[in-house]
Design a protein around this motif. Structure first.
Motif, PDB file in Angstrom:
ATOM      1  N   THR A 149       0.682  -6.632   0.066  1.00 35.23           N
ATOM      2  CA  THR A 149      -0.214  -5.485  -0.048  1.00 35.23           C
ATOM      3  C   THR A 149      -0.084  -4.774  -1.393  1.00 35.23           C
ATOM      4  N   THR A 191      -3.076  -8.562   8.802  1.00 34.76           N
ATOM      5  CA  THR A 191      -2.580  -8.263   7.457  1.00 34.76           C
ATOM      6  C   THR A 191      -3.652  -8.293   6.380  1.00 34.76           C
ATOM      7  N   VAL A 249       0.862  -3.544   6.452  1.00 32.17           N
ATOM      8  CA  VAL A 249      -0.580  -3.536   6.223  1.00 32.17           C
ATOM      9  C   VAL A 249      -0.939  -2.403   5.269  1.00 32.17           C
TER      10      VAL A 249
END
Length: 314
Positions: A149, A191, A249
């Motif tokens: 991320t 995700t 996430v």
């Protein structure tokens, strides 16, 4: 500097986590990708298209079919002499594989990297994400797992990498594949989803979890997540867990419903661009990180929210 990216694959496709790893690796030097598996020529072609990749190393053999760390490690160790950095995504696959490689190379890996300062200096979170630690590693070889991320996806276009077939490396029979059970869902993958709807223990039961979150997720085309407390209470399956011991996430929109906001959970979602919290407890910690908060009974608020969204959409 030369960098070896360990490709990850899901259902005959190159996993997006690999694209984030390529972006990170490009900051360190010239990038090669290792694609290891069985009947994975199509995945090697996908990797070949990634912008900025110099070479795709293809190890196609039945021994690599299940992606076991015990069988992949000898192959990576043999390739390691040609690379200054070995990089994998900080997924279950990468976190299982890279420490084993590091041990055999007598190196200390740097895990969950969120920023690269230079070829020997890296930043990663500690204390459940409450602090960032800058690590300088002067080892001759750097082994890194990358928080996906934190790095943009590399473009899968315009690449001109060369595909090079490499030989199988014998591996000791330390483990054997028994079975793999994949969860099938009509919702996006957690995700990579742009919108995530997560539920916590406040939902009260697995029936409430499904009855309230599924319609909202369907309306927003969102993935469904859960707090550890909700997973432990069997409201949701383990692969839905968001947090330090679950999945990390960072969607465009994260809606936390009935989630108190324990540190463990916040570590997995606080980098989301917009956070919305619905909780009847005005003192719940989740409101400290939320951009928008609604203090209300979720059993009333969520159905009303769904109706409002449908009215706007239609």
């Amino acid at each position: 500097m030369s960098v070896l990216i360990i490709a990850e694959q899901q259902q005959s496709c190159l996993d997006e986590a690999t694209l984030s790893a390529v972006t990170a690796g490009s900051q360190l030097g010239e990038v090669d990708i290792l694609v290891a598996g069985h009947d994975v020529a199509d995945i090697a072609v996908q990797a070949q298209q990634i912008s900025g990749v110099r070479k795709v190393l293809l190890a196609d053999a039945s021994i690599y079919a299940q992606g076991l760390a015990e069988t992949l490690t000898p192959l990576i160790v043999q390739l390691a002499d040609s690379y200054s950095h070995i990089v994998a995504a900080a997924t279950s696959f990468g976190k299982n594989l890279l420490p084993r490689v590091a041990a055999l190379l007598d190196c200390a890996p740097v895990s969950d990297v969120t920023s690269i300062v230079d070829t020997q200096t890296f930043v990663h979170p500690i204390y459940a994400g409450n602090a960032l630690q800058t690590v300088r590693s002067e080892q001759p070889k750097q082994l890194l797992t990358i928080r996906t991320t934190a790095f943009a996806l590399a473009e899968v276009a315009g690449g001109e990498a060369v595909i090079e077939n490499i030989a199988v490396v014998a591996a000791p029979q330390l483990s054997r594949f028994v079975d793999r059970s994949l969860t099938k869902s009509e919702h996006p993958e957690l995700t990579t989803a742009k919108v995530v709807v997560s539920g916590g223990r406040g939902l009260g039961s697995a029936e409430n979890f499904a009855a309230l979150l599924n319609p909202l997720a369907d309306t927003l085309n969102a993935a469904i997540g859960a707090s550890r407390a909700a997973v432990d209470a069997d409201y949701a399956s383990n692969d839905c867990q968001v947090g330090q011991t679950g999945k990390i996430v960072a969607p465009d929109l994260y809606i936390a419903i009935g989630i108190s906001g324990a540190i463990q959970h916040l570590a997995g979602m606080k980098d989301s661009k917009v956070i919305v919290a619905i909780n009847k407890d005005a003192e719940a910690p989740i409101f400290k990180v939320a951009d928008y908060g609604l203090v209300a009974d979720l059993h009333t608020a969520v159905p009303e929210l769904i109706q409002q969204i449908k009215a706007i959409v239609h």
